[in-house]
Design an enzyme around this catalytic site. Structure first.
Site, PDB file in Angstrom:
ATOM      1  N   ILE A   1      41.723   4.677  38.138  1.00 36.90           N
ATOM      2  CA  ILE A   1      40.267   4.532  38.337  1.00 36.90           C
ATOM      3  C   ILE A   1      39.705   5.792  38.976  1.00 36.90           C
ATOM      4  O   ILE A   1      40.200   6.263  40.005  1.00 36.90           O
ATOM      5  CB  ILE A   1      39.957   3.311  39.238  1.00 36.90           C
ATOM      6  CG1 ILE A   1      40.642   2.036  38.717  1.00 36.90           C
ATOM      7  CG2 ILE A   1      38.449   3.121  39.372  1.00 36.90           C
ATOM      8  CD1 ILE A   1      40.197   1.575  37.344  1.00 36.90           C
ATOM      9  N   LYS A   2      38.662   6.327  38.324  1.00 33.86           N
ATOM     10  CA  LYS A   2      38.050   7.562  38.828  1.00 33.86           C
ATOM     11  C   LYS A   2      36.776   7.189  39.575  1.00 33.86           C
ATOM     12  O   LYS A   2      35.922   6.477  39.035  1.00 33.86           O
ATOM     13  CB  LYS A   2      37.734   8.454  37.624  1.00 33.86           C
ATOM     14  CG  LYS A   2      37.735   9.932  37.904  1.00 33.86           C
ATOM     15  CD  LYS A   2      37.598  10.668  36.564  1.00 33.86           C
ATOM     16  CE  LYS A   2      37.625  12.140  36.714  1.00 33.86           C
ATOM     17  NZ  LYS A   2      37.361  12.817  35.434  1.00 33.86           N
ATOM     18  N   VAL A   3      36.680   7.677  40.817  1.00 31.32           N
ATOM     19  CA  VAL A   3      35.486   7.381  41.615  1.00 31.32           C
ATOM     20  C   VAL A   3      34.906   8.691  42.134  1.00 31.32           C
ATOM     21  O   VAL A   3      35.644   9.657  42.379  1.00 31.32           O
ATOM     22  CB  VAL A   3      35.811   6.447  42.816  1.00 31.32           C
ATOM     23  CG1 VAL A   3      36.362   5.105  42.350  1.00 31.32           C
ATOM     24  CG2 VAL A   3      36.770   7.104  43.800  1.00 31.32           C
TER      25      VAL A   3
END
Ligand code: G3P
Length: 217
Positions: free
Chosen positions: A82-84
């Protein structure tokens, strides 16, 4: 150093995966838009092409919605990362997800202090954008050096994922500094194989081989 490709183009990923040198894939909302594909569908397809992490980015700005989006994204496949974004809410999300065993790539990093925060939040990867840093009159490689120094000072396990790579020299410098990963567009990765003297050497050897009149097979 691990090599990720920064694209959502299936054919490019397949071609590079076939070399055996591809360790993962990064995408972002701009790359998904460029592909013209459905986000969930294309991410699932990419996850099936590589064993390593495939970064899929949330688009919400608040922690609660980021968590809900992450919940949807992490069901796509076990290798989804997951890219935040590097914001307060992004790092809150990073902490919650990594404590739960989910891989997180913290993106849009432009300072070593930001990278320090991401490491403290337990990020799996920190993505400093070297090309955009250079574009704005800073030195992207100085940023990588500073992050390497700080992470080594404290033994942080967060991997430095050099992003916004524009040319092969960014790759070389990243490797010399000891970055853990680099993600580059397919064109830059293909450029790594090339050298004018390799091409010239092959040409010369083949011309001489012709003269022998022999064949190996
Ligand atoms: O995926 C993030 C990053 O690599 C984007 O690169 O070329 O849009 O600055 P670029």
């Amino acid at each position: 150093m691990k090599f990720f490709v920064d694209t959502a183009e299936i054919d490019d990923i397949k071609e590079l995966a076939a070399t055996g040198l591809l360790d993962g894939v990064t995408t972002n909302p701009s790359l998904i838009a460029k592909s013209g594909r459905d986000f969930m569908e294309v991410t699932k397809e990419i996850c099936g092409l590589v064993d390593g992490p495939v970064s899929a980015e949330v688009v919400a700005l608040d922690h609660d919605t980021m968590m809900k989006e992450a919940e949807v994204l992490r069901k796509i496949a076990d290798n989804v990362c997951i890219k935040v974004p590097l914001t307060v809410d992004g790092l809150k999300t990073c902490k919650a997800l990594t404590e739960d065993g989910t891989m997180v790539n913290v993106t849009l990093c432009f300072s070593a202090n930001q990278a320090l925060l991401a490491a403290k939040a337990g990020a799996t990867f920190i993505s400093p954008f070297v090309g955009r840093h250079d574009d704005n009159g800073f030195d992207g490689m100085d940023l990588i050096e500073d992050i390497r120094l700080i992470y080594d000072n404290y033994g942080f396990e967060t991997e430095i994922l050099v992003a916004s790579v524009r040319h092969v020299t960014h790759v070389l410098e990243s490797a010399k500094i000891g970055a853990d990963v680099m993600t580059a567009p397919p064109k830059v990765i293909h450029g790594l194989f090339k050298h004018v003297l390799t091409d010239k050497g092959i040409e010369g050897f083949l011309a001489d081989w012709e003269k022998t009149g022999q064949s190996i097979l």
